[in-house]
Enzyme design. Structure first.
Site, PDB file in Angstrom:
ATOM      1  CB  SER A 100       5.415   2.400  -8.628  1.00 32.56           C
ATOM      2  OG  SER A 100       6.249   1.462  -8.006  1.00 32.56           O
ATOM      3  CG  HIS A 121       2.961   2.282  -3.732  1.00 32.92           C
ATOM      4  ND1 HIS A 121       3.198   3.628  -3.898  1.00 32.92           N
ATOM      5  CD2 HIS A 121       4.059   1.648  -4.234  1.00 32.92           C
ATOM      6  CE1 HIS A 121       4.380   3.794  -4.476  1.00 32.92           C
ATOM      7  NE2 HIS A 121       4.916   2.618  -4.686  1.00 32.92           N
ATOM      8  CD  GLU A 133       1.211   6.461  -1.968  1.00 33.63           C
ATOM      9  OE1 GLU A 133       0.940   7.660  -2.064  1.00 33.63           O
ATOM     10  OE2 GLU A 133       1.727   5.797  -2.892  1.00 33.63           O
ATOM     11  CG  ASN A 172       5.592   8.023  -7.168  1.00 36.78           C
ATOM     12  OD1 ASN A 172       6.719   8.319  -6.762  1.00 36.78           O
ATOM     13  ND2 ASN A 172       5.255   6.780  -7.489  1.00 36.78           N
TER      14      ASN A 172
END
Length: 294
Positions: A100, A121, A133, A172
């Site tokens: 992550s 990801h 991703e 993120n």
């Protein structure tokens, strides 16, 4: 690519294996022990032998076209794992991590063939969230990036490419920038947690479900957005440490749905209800998006 290896039998690994098997790929799900495989088996809704195979022997994955790792989120464990894995697979086997946020360059420090190593990801729940991703390390070759990009599209996902190994990748970084400002608004007494969530769901998030921030800005007018940024940017939160609102909850052991309490109360069965409601909403949203014509 025809043969897929998935390493890790938790919810993410099992779900990824199921997706590939359902799409017709020969899929191997690896677990460290028989007990871990049994836990993964309980999470699957497709049967073994029907394109899906389970094993504790890493050598069974040696001729895979791509191996996606989804084991514990620990840098040293991942480094050891990929060092060993890179020595037993084909030279052209793509090695991907589902981390992550850990650094691609750090994870692949001891990998043979860093040019074939990258991040892939997925987002939880991976059977409902379309985004994937793809993250490059400093030596990832474009050919491998495009192969993984094509694979993601072939299983119905929406892939994006993060060309640089930056903390948080793309999603993120955006998510935490939003959360930081939202917590700042609550901490300053500007609005309640509930009202901030309402603003996101029925205003900003409503727009962002259909269009990205650059598209929204184009529709709103870049002149308007420019003039707003002239006075607003200076006042936005730029906290460099975890904020008190989340720190206090963390210190008390309130981690959200999984602990029964977070920003909201999930005790007495509310957590299970919340997860079921979330999955239903995500499924409805995915069905809507799938039917859109770009």
């Amino acid at each position: 690519m025809k043969k897929i290896g998935i390493c890790g039998t938790g919810l993410m690994g099992a779900t990824m294996a199921q997706i590939f098997a359902e799409k017709g790929y020969e899929t191997w799900l690896w677990g460290r022990t028989e007990d871990s495989l049994e836990r993964g088996r309980k999470l699957l809704s497709v049967g073994e032998g029907d394109g899906l195979f389970l094993t504790t022997k890493l050598e069974k994955l040696s001729d895979c076209d791509i191996i996606i790792e989804s084991i514990v989120e620990n840098l040293e464990v991942k480094q050891d794992f990929f060092e060993k894995l890179s020595k037993i697979v084909k030279p052209e086997t793509i090695l991907a991590t589902n981390t992550s946020g850990l650094s691609m360059n750090r994870i692949c420090e001891r990998v043979d063939g860093k040019e074939r190593f990258l991040g892939m990801h997925w987002f939880n729940p991976s059977n409902l969230i379309p985004l994937i991703e793809i993250i490059c390390n400093d030596r990832t070759e474009e050919d491998y990036v495009q192969k993984v990009y094509g694979l993601a599209k072939a299983i119905g996902k929406k892939p994006v490419i993060c060309h640089k190994d930056v903390p948080g990748f793309i999603a993120n970084r955006i998510q935490f920038a939003i959360l930081r400002e939202c917590m700042d608004i609550v901490e300053k007494g500007v609005a309640s947690i509930e009202d901030v969530d309402t603003v996101m769901k029925y205003g900003i998030g409503f727009r962002y479900g259909a269009y990205g921030p650059f598209e929204v800005a184009d529709f709103g007018g870049l002149d308007t957005f420019y003039h707003i940024s002239e006075y607003l940017n200076e006042d936005l939160c730029d906290a460099k440490e975890p904020q008190k609102l989340i720190e206090d909850l963390y210190q008390q052991g309130f981690y959200g749905v999984k602990s029964g309490r977070g920003f909201y109360d999930y005790s007495e069965g509310r957590g299970q209800e919340a997860v079921a409601r979330r999955n239903r909403k995500y499924k409805d949203m995915k069905n809507l998006i799938d039917n859109w014509e770009e």
